[in-house]
Design an enzyme around this catalytic site. Structure first.
Site, PDB file in Angstrom:
ATOM      1  N   ASP A  13     -10.876   3.065   4.183  1.00 40.67           N
ATOM      2  CA  ASP A  13     -11.275   1.656   4.108  1.00 40.67           C
ATOM      3  C   ASP A  13     -12.781   1.511   3.908  1.00 40.67           C
ATOM      4  O   ASP A  13     -13.263   0.422   3.603  1.00 40.67           O
ATOM      5  CB  ASP A  13     -10.871   0.915   5.391  1.00 40.67           C
ATOM      6  CG  ASP A  13      -9.688  -0.021   5.162  1.00 40.67           C
ATOM      7  OD1 ASP A  13      -9.405  -0.340   3.990  1.00 40.67           O
ATOM      8  OD2 ASP A  13      -9.060  -0.435   6.148  1.00 40.67           O
ATOM      9  N   GLN A  62      -4.417  -0.948   9.694  1.00 40.03           N
ATOM     10  CA  GLN A  62      -4.307  -2.293   9.143  1.00 40.03           C
ATOM     11  C   GLN A  62      -4.905  -3.328  10.093  1.00 40.03           C
ATOM     12  O   GLN A  62      -4.566  -3.370  11.272  1.00 40.03           O
ATOM     13  CB  GLN A  62      -2.829  -2.621   8.864  1.00 40.03           C
ATOM     14  CG  GLN A  62      -2.608  -3.986   8.268  1.00 40.03           C
ATOM     15  CD  GLN A  62      -3.217  -4.141   6.883  1.00 40.03           C
ATOM     16  OE1 GLN A  62      -3.232  -3.206   6.086  1.00 40.03           O
ATOM     17  NE2 GLN A  62      -3.721  -5.321   6.596  1.00 40.03           N
ATOM     18  N   LYS A  74       0.828  -1.211   0.000  1.00 33.58           N
ATOM     19  CA  LYS A  74       0.000   0.000   0.000  1.00 33.58           C
ATOM     20  C   LYS A  74       0.862   1.260   0.000  1.00 33.58           C
ATOM     21  O   LYS A  74       0.570   2.223  -0.730  1.00 33.58           O
ATOM     22  CB  LYS A  74      -0.932  -0.017   1.216  1.00 33.58           C
ATOM     23  CG  LYS A  74      -2.028  -1.074   1.135  1.00 33.58           C
ATOM     24  CD  LYS A  74      -2.753  -1.253   2.458  1.00 33.58           C
ATOM     25  CE  LYS A  74      -3.800  -2.359   2.363  1.00 33.58           C
ATOM     26  NZ  LYS A  74      -4.440  -2.652   3.665  1.00 33.58           N
TER      27      LYS A  74
END
Length: 294
Positions: free
Chosen positions: A120, A97, A53
């Site tokens: 997200d 994460q 990422k």
């Protein structure tokens, strides 16, 4: 001939579009979009994902910042970091994460992220906007949004008259995927572990999306001939043919046998997976636009 849907090529197009938009922003005098990624602990898979990422964010021209916290980080310390990132005007997107170490509760952390910085797409405000059909003012969960691009490659934007089955009802994927398909006018069924006859439901589906985490569960005799199959599963299984102790990645769909029946199908790896990171980049760009309007 069955179409093998190329997620790598589709993701490359998304990243190219995002990179071009960032260059235009800079040319017009705006700052780079800022993405903060938070990782707690030493899980190798999580660090691999975060590394990918971060590399992609830099490729897109973002200001990418990574916060790597020790395994023993407390709930209060993690929440305090998120609060500081919420308050930072240079940060447009925040990604924590998952999974977090077992002593941490992820839900309060995710819900503490400002909805407009929730790249997200997991905040209840963004989930609620999707559920009510608002796809314009919120941020969409990355994997469903990426999977939807692959569906549209085959069927276009309007799915009127098509039956879709989503196998899996998680908040992370199954529910938002069903909402996106419904918004595109598909007739949507959600199948799960309590469904009475999953193979029979699958045989009625023009579009089948599998996201249950069970290796090669969907077999060829489940499929309607010519169906589009989107495989979201990532499962590691033994591969003795590669040598002792070796493994390989497979999806939730038995690819070889289903590819002979499907009209279009995503491989694992190389299908939905690359789209997730690409849509994270797209969400970060969108988030920078949301913050610019404040």
């Amino acid at each position: 001939m069955t179409v093998i849907i190329d997620g790598k090529a589709a993701s490359a197009r998304v990243v190219e579009d995002v990179t071009g938009a960032v260059l235009q922003l800079e040319a017009s005098g705006h700052r780079k979009p800022g993405l903060a990624v938070v990782i707690v602990g030493d899980d190798p898979s999580s660090h691999a994902y975060v590394g990918a990422k971060s590399r992609m964010a830099k490729q897109c021209g973002f200001n990418s910042i990574q916060h790597t916290l020790p395994e023993e980080t407390s709930q209060e310390e993690l929440m305090a970091l998120v609060a500081s990132l919420n308050a930072d005007p240079e940060i447009d997107g925040i990604l924590v994460q998952l999974p977090l170490p077992k002593h941490l509760d992820s839900e309060p952390v995710i819900q503490s992220i400002l909805p407009e910085k929730d790249v997200d797409g997991l905040h209840i405000v963004n989930a609620g906007k999707l559920a009510t059909g608002d796809l314009k003012t919120g941020l969409l969960s990355c994997t469903p949004a990426g999977a939807m691009i692959l569906v549209r490659q085959i069927h276009g934007k309007d799915l009127s008259g098509l039956n879709a089955l989503v196998i899996g009802r998680s908040n992370l994927f199954g529910k938002p995927m069903a909402q996106l398909l419904l918004n595109a006018n598909a007739t949507v069924t959600i199948g799960h572990s309590k469904s009475r006859d999953l193979p029979e439901l699958a045989r009625q589906a023009d579009i089948l999306v599998a996201a249950v985490g069970r290796a090669e569960m969907v077999k060829a005799d489940w499929l309607k001939p010519g169906a589009t199959v989107i495989d979201v599963g990532i499962n590691r299984v033994p591969a003795p043919e590669k040598g002792s102790g070796k493994s390989r990645l497979v999806g939730d769909v038995a690819f070889e046998e289903c590819a002979a029946i499907a009209g279009a199908i995503t491989p694992v790896p190389g299908g939905v997976g690359p789209m997730t990171i690409a849509m994270l980049m797209a969400n970060t760009l969108t988030a920078s636009g949301l913050s610019a309007r404040e």
